[in-house]
Structures are given as C-alpha cells and as structure tokens.
Scaffold this motif. Structure first.
Motif, PDB file in Angstrom:
ATOM      1  N   ILE A 200      45.720  42.796  41.819  1.00 29.73           N
ATOM      2  CA  ILE A 200      45.323  41.722  42.727  1.00 29.73           C
ATOM      3  C   ILE A 200      46.412  41.480  43.774  1.00 29.73           C
ATOM      4  O   ILE A 200      47.589  41.763  43.538  1.00 29.73           O
ATOM      5  CB  ILE A 200      45.028  40.403  41.978  1.00 29.73           C
ATOM      6  CG1 ILE A 200      46.261  39.930  41.204  1.00 29.73           C
ATOM      7  CG2 ILE A 200      43.833  40.566  41.055  1.00 29.73           C
ATOM      8  CD1 ILE A 200      46.102  38.552  40.565  1.00 29.73           C
ATOM      9  N   CYS A 201      46.004  40.950  44.927  1.00 36.12           N
ATOM     10  CA  CYS A 201      46.954  40.559  45.963  1.00 36.12           C
ATOM     11  C   CYS A 201      46.411  39.326  46.677  1.00 36.12           C
ATOM     12  O   CYS A 201      45.245  38.956  46.494  1.00 36.12           O
ATOM     13  CB  CYS A 201      47.202  41.695  46.960  1.00 36.12           C
ATOM     14  SG  CYS A 201      45.790  42.101  48.013  1.00 36.12           S
TER      15      CYS A 201
ATOM     16  N   ILE B 131      42.611  35.196  46.529  1.00 39.52           N
ATOM     17  CA  ILE B 131      43.082  36.488  46.057  1.00 39.52           C
ATOM     18  C   ILE B 131      41.980  37.525  46.201  1.00 39.52           C
ATOM     19  O   ILE B 131      40.800  37.188  46.361  1.00 39.52           O
ATOM     20  CB  ILE B 131      43.537  36.430  44.579  1.00 39.52           C
ATOM     21  CG1 ILE B 131      42.366  36.039  43.676  1.00 39.52           C
ATOM     22  CG2 ILE B 131      44.697  35.473  44.394  1.00 39.52           C
ATOM     23  CD1 ILE B 131      42.699  36.064  42.205  1.00 39.52           C
ATOM     24  N   ARG B 132      42.345  38.783  46.157  1.00 40.31           N
ATOM     25  CA  ARG B 132      41.365  39.872  46.190  1.00 40.31           C
ATOM     26  C   ARG B 132      41.795  40.953  45.204  1.00 40.31           C
ATOM     27  O   ARG B 132      42.982  41.106  44.894  1.00 40.31           O
ATOM     28  CB  ARG B 132      41.242  40.446  47.593  1.00 40.31           C
ATOM     29  CG  ARG B 132      42.400  41.320  48.003  1.00 40.31           C
ATOM     30  CD  ARG B 132      42.121  42.118  49.276  1.00 40.31           C
ATOM     31  NE  ARG B 132      42.486  41.371  50.467  1.00 40.31           N
ATOM     32  CZ  ARG B 132      41.624  41.188  51.487  1.00 40.31           C
ATOM     33  NH1 ARG B 132      40.406  41.662  51.427  1.00 40.31           N
ATOM     34  NH2 ARG B 132      42.039  40.526  52.559  1.00 40.31           N
ATOM     35  N   PHE B 133      40.785  41.693  44.713  1.00 37.47           N
ATOM     36  CA  PHE B 133      41.073  42.855  43.885  1.00 37.47           C
ATOM     37  C   PHE B 133      41.427  44.031  44.785  1.00 37.47           C
ATOM     38  O   PHE B 133      40.822  44.225  45.839  1.00 37.47           O
ATOM     39  CB  PHE B 133      39.869  43.223  43.011  1.00 37.47           C
ATOM     40  CG  PHE B 133      39.598  42.246  41.900  1.00 37.47           C
ATOM     41  CD1 PHE B 133      40.440  42.176  40.800  1.00 37.47           C
ATOM     42  CD2 PHE B 133      38.504  41.398  41.947  1.00 37.47           C
ATOM     43  CE1 PHE B 133      40.202  41.279  39.773  1.00 37.47           C
ATOM     44  CE2 PHE B 133      38.241  40.494  40.928  1.00 37.47           C
ATOM     45  CZ  PHE B 133      39.097  40.431  39.838  1.00 37.47           C
TER      46      PHE B 133
ATOM     47  N   ILE C 175      48.537  34.736  38.532  1.00 37.93           N
ATOM     48  CA  ILE C 175      47.397  34.553  39.439  1.00 37.93           C
ATOM     49  C   ILE C 175      47.690  33.447  40.449  1.00 37.93           C
ATOM     50  O   ILE C 175      47.442  33.592  41.652  1.00 37.93           O
ATOM     51  CB  ILE C 175      46.123  34.239  38.631  1.00 37.93           C
ATOM     52  CG1 ILE C 175      45.714  35.461  37.802  1.00 37.93           C
ATOM     53  CG2 ILE C 175      44.976  33.814  39.558  1.00 37.93           C
ATOM     54  CD1 ILE C 175      44.641  35.174  36.766  1.00 37.93           C
TER      55      ILE C 175
ATOM     56  N   TYR D 147      38.768  31.267  38.106  1.00 36.62           N
ATOM     57  CA  TYR D 147      38.216  32.176  39.115  1.00 36.62           C
ATOM     58  C   TYR D 147      37.756  31.396  40.346  1.00 36.62           C
ATOM     59  O   TYR D 147      38.061  31.772  41.483  1.00 36.62           O
ATOM     60  CB  TYR D 147      37.045  32.961  38.526  1.00 36.62           C
ATOM     61  CG  TYR D 147      36.414  33.910  39.528  1.00 36.62           C
ATOM     62  CD1 TYR D 147      36.859  35.219  39.647  1.00 36.62           C
ATOM     63  CD2 TYR D 147      35.368  33.493  40.364  1.00 36.62           C
ATOM     64  CE1 TYR D 147      36.294  36.094  40.578  1.00 36.62           C
ATOM     65  CE2 TYR D 147      34.801  34.344  41.286  1.00 36.62           C
ATOM     66  CZ  TYR D 147      35.262  35.643  41.384  1.00 36.62           C
ATOM     67  OH  TYR D 147      34.706  36.488  42.316  1.00 36.62           O
TER      68      TYR D 147
ATOM     69  N   TYR E 281      36.672  49.527  41.821  1.00 36.29           N
ATOM     70  CA  TYR E 281      37.159  48.200  41.472  1.00 36.29           C
ATOM     71  C   TYR E 281      36.764  47.870  40.035  1.00 36.29           C
ATOM     72  O   TYR E 281      35.750  48.379  39.527  1.00 36.29           O
ATOM     73  CB  TYR E 281      36.580  47.160  42.435  1.00 36.29           C
ATOM     74  CG  TYR E 281      37.031  47.351  43.865  1.00 36.29           C
ATOM     75  CD1 TYR E 281      38.130  46.671  44.358  1.00 36.29           C
ATOM     76  CD2 TYR E 281      36.353  48.225  44.711  1.00 36.29           C
ATOM     77  CE1 TYR E 281      38.553  46.840  45.677  1.00 36.29           C
ATOM     78  CE2 TYR E 281      36.766  48.414  46.027  1.00 36.29           C
ATOM     79  CZ  TYR E 281      37.870  47.728  46.506  1.00 36.29           C
ATOM     80  OH  TYR E 281      38.292  47.916  47.799  1.00 36.29           O
TER      81      TYR E 281
ATOM     82  N   TYR F 140      44.839  37.059  49.524  1.00 43.35           N
ATOM     83  CA  TYR F 140      43.724  37.386  50.413  1.00 43.35           C
ATOM     84  C   TYR F 140      44.193  37.722  51.828  1.00 43.35           C
ATOM     85  O   TYR F 140      43.540  38.479  52.544  1.00 43.35           O
ATOM     86  CB  TYR F 140      42.738  36.213  50.460  1.00 43.35           C
ATOM     87  CG  TYR F 140      41.351  36.611  50.869  1.00 43.35           C
ATOM     88  CD1 TYR F 140      40.933  36.512  52.193  1.00 43.35           C
ATOM     89  CD2 TYR F 140      40.457  37.128  49.930  1.00 43.35           C
ATOM     90  CE1 TYR F 140      39.651  36.899  52.570  1.00 43.35           C
ATOM     91  CE2 TYR F 140      39.179  37.507  50.300  1.00 43.35           C
ATOM     92  CZ  TYR F 140      38.783  37.400  51.621  1.00 43.35           C
ATOM     93  OH  TYR F 140      37.518  37.791  52.004  1.00 43.35           O
TER      94      TYR F 140
ATOM     95  N   ALA G  43      43.674  45.124  36.118  1.00 43.42           N
ATOM     96  CA  ALA G  43      43.275  44.848  37.497  1.00 43.42           C
ATOM     97  C   ALA G  43      44.509  44.695  38.375  1.00 43.42           C
ATOM     98  O   ALA G  43      45.567  44.250  37.918  1.00 43.42           O
ATOM     99  CB  ALA G  43      42.431  43.575  37.558  1.00 43.42           C
TER     100      ALA G  43
END
Length: 331
Positions: free
Chosen positions: A138-139, A245-247, A212, A238, A260, A141, A136
C-alpha cells in the motif's frame, strides 16, 4: 431431655435400613447431577467441541478475521468462550508448543525444525487450510505509484533502489513493515528476496493499524501488510482510509498487466504474494480446539471469510440446472 420412647430392635433395623437407602440414593444423584448439568466446567482442559474455554494465538496480520471468527463461533455456541491473542507468527507457534494455548492461526505450514520439536514432545499438531490471503503493498493516495515489478520490489527492499513512478520518473521510497518478526516480514525475506538482508531504508512499526494510519498521512512511503486488514470493505478501518491509501499492483515484467490482492486473484493464483491460512491444534477430536477448527473450516466459517473479503478454502457448490426445452410463450 431423654426421650421416653422405647425403640424396639425392629425399629432400629428399619431406621438404619432407611438411612442407608437415603445415603445410597444421594450418592447416586451426585454424578447424575453433573452429567445432566454443568459437566464441563468451562475451563481450558475439561471441555467439549462446543463448550469450555479456548485460547487462540495468531499472527497480528490475521487478527481481524480471527476475532470475527471467534465472535461468530461464540454466538453459535453460548457455552464456549474463545480468547484471542495477537503476536508474531513465531509467538503463536511457541505458544502452542509451550501449552499456552490449544489452537493457533498462521499463514504457513510448520517447518521441519518445528515439526521435530513437537515430535520430541510426542505432539503431532493437526491442521486445516481455511482461507487464502496475501501480502499487500500500500501507499499514500497522493504517491504517484500504481504498480511495481517483482524485480523492482526486490531491488527496493534490498538496496533501496529508486523505482519508476506512474509517469516514468525515478522516485525514492521509504519502506515500512507492519511489525518486526511478523509473517509479512518473514514472507518477504524468505520467499521474495531469498533471505538477503533488508536495506537501510526499511523499518517496522508496532502494528498493522499503525502502519495503515501512517501511510494514510505520509507520501513517499510504501508498506507491506497482510491484506486481511483491508479486505473487508464494510470495516471501519477500511472506510476511514479508502480515499487516503491505494493498493500497489505487482507485475511480472514483459508488459504483463498488474495484479492486485483480491479474492479473484487469490483464486486464480495470479497474485504473486498469495498465502494460505491454517488453523493448527494439538488436542484430540472431542475438544473445543477441534470444534473451533471445524467451525472455521466449515460452511459458516467459510462464509464469514467470503463476506469479509478473503478467499475461503472451500466454497459452497452452486448447482444450476439448464432446461433446453423451448419456452411456451403465448402470443
């Protein structure tokens, strides 16, 4: 004091015979006691599919699910003790090779070099495919990024090239990996950039959790992790980071929609970074390693994967019977 009882020859014979019988009976009870009681000594060698002790090594990216599977297995079989250890993918394979464990969980098949090494020691590790996960992206938000093309990803990690953000403007990003030598880093270098060197804008932290948490508090950084760490929406990690965070989706270019990581995209094969998870063992069929493998690959283990957001390798069939007869509806 000497006894005044005079024992006849017959008495001696009867007494000796009785003692002999008692000794033989006691000797016979010893194996009977162990066979009916704690025959398996709950150690790492002398065990059964549902009792004993087992060490399981895995790549750190799969640790949350290996832990959950182990706890579920032990709840079903109280005489079994499963210990789990995290490291790199290479660490897990070497632990199996060096007899440090009897089972491993990794996100690839053994390569030819590894197979030959095991073969030299007359080992033929058995395995089962148990689930599908994926790498995955992630970054933070607040980072204006929703999707990247495969080519943009390659350019980013090999040359540090700026990417287009959600508004079309150029944006430079720092790239993080979960840890050095992880299966995620191996996948990106071997399967995505084809062994080209990583750019100087790439670095790694010590764990997926640390990565994360870093992304949750830093804008302008993108990270590659195993989806398994964020697949369970009921997990505390989570929940703590869901609004931070977002995918980042992946597109194939030519105006294609972004994909995704999810159970659906793993099932259809549309997510480009999908991987299969395997349980390897090198012991026989009547061992705790085999019992653990069978459990994870079986109905209860597969249901555990399903509930925690990964795609199980096998899903229970649902039989739906449709009756075409007209309904008898009373006016």
């Amino acid at each position: 004091m000497k006894s005044n009882v005079i024992k006849s020859p017959c008495y001696h014979s009867a007494s000796y015979t009785m003692r002999t019988i008692v000794l033989f009976v006691c000797a016979g009870l010893v194996p009977l006691q162990f066979s009916c009681g704690d025959y398996f000594k709950n150690d790492y060698r002398d065990n059964s599919p549902t009792s004993g002790r087992l060490k399981v090594y895995c790549d750190e990216g799969m640790m949350p699910h290996v832990k959950n599977q182990s706890l579920t297995f032990m709840s079903q079989y109280p005489n079994a003790i499963v210990e789990w250890f995290e490291g790199t993918e290479h660490d897990a394979v070497m632990a199996l090779y060096n007899d440090s464990c009897e089972a491993i969980v990794i996100s690839r098949l053994l390569n030819e070099k590894e197979k030959n090494a095991f073969g030299y020691r007359q080992f033929d590790p058995k395995y089962s495919a148990v689930a599908k996960s994926g790498v995955a992206i992630i970054c933070n938000y607040e980072t204006p990024l929703s999707a990247l093309s495969l080519q943009a990803i390659r350019n980013l990690v090999t040359s540090g090239e700026a990417v287009n953000d959600s508004t079309g403007r150029k944006m430079e990003l720092r790239v993080l990996f979960d840890r050095n030598g992880s299966s995620v880093m191996r996948y990106i270098t071997d399967s995505v950039i084809k062994t080209r060197k990583l750019s100087s804008n790439c670095s790694a932290l010590a764990s997926s959790r640390e990565t994360i948490n870093y992304i949750a508090t830093h804008k302008g950084t993108l990270a590659f992790i195993d989806f398994a760490w964020l697949s369970d929406k009921d997990d505390s990690l989570y929940k703590a980071n869901a609004d931070k965070i977002r995918f980042v989706g992946i597109t194939g270019g030519n105006g294609q929609s972004a994909e995704y990581p999810s159970q659906s995209s793993f099932k259809t094969g549309t997510y480009p970074f999908t991987r299969t998870v395997y349980v390897y063992r090198k012991t026989g069929d009547f061992t705790l390693a085999k019992g653990f493998e069978s459990f994870v690959a079986g109905p209860k283990g597969q249901l555990t994967f399903l509930k925690q957001g990964l795609l199980p390798n096998r899903q229970a069939e649902r039989v739906i019977e449709v009756k075409m007869e007209p309904l008898d509806v009373n006016p």
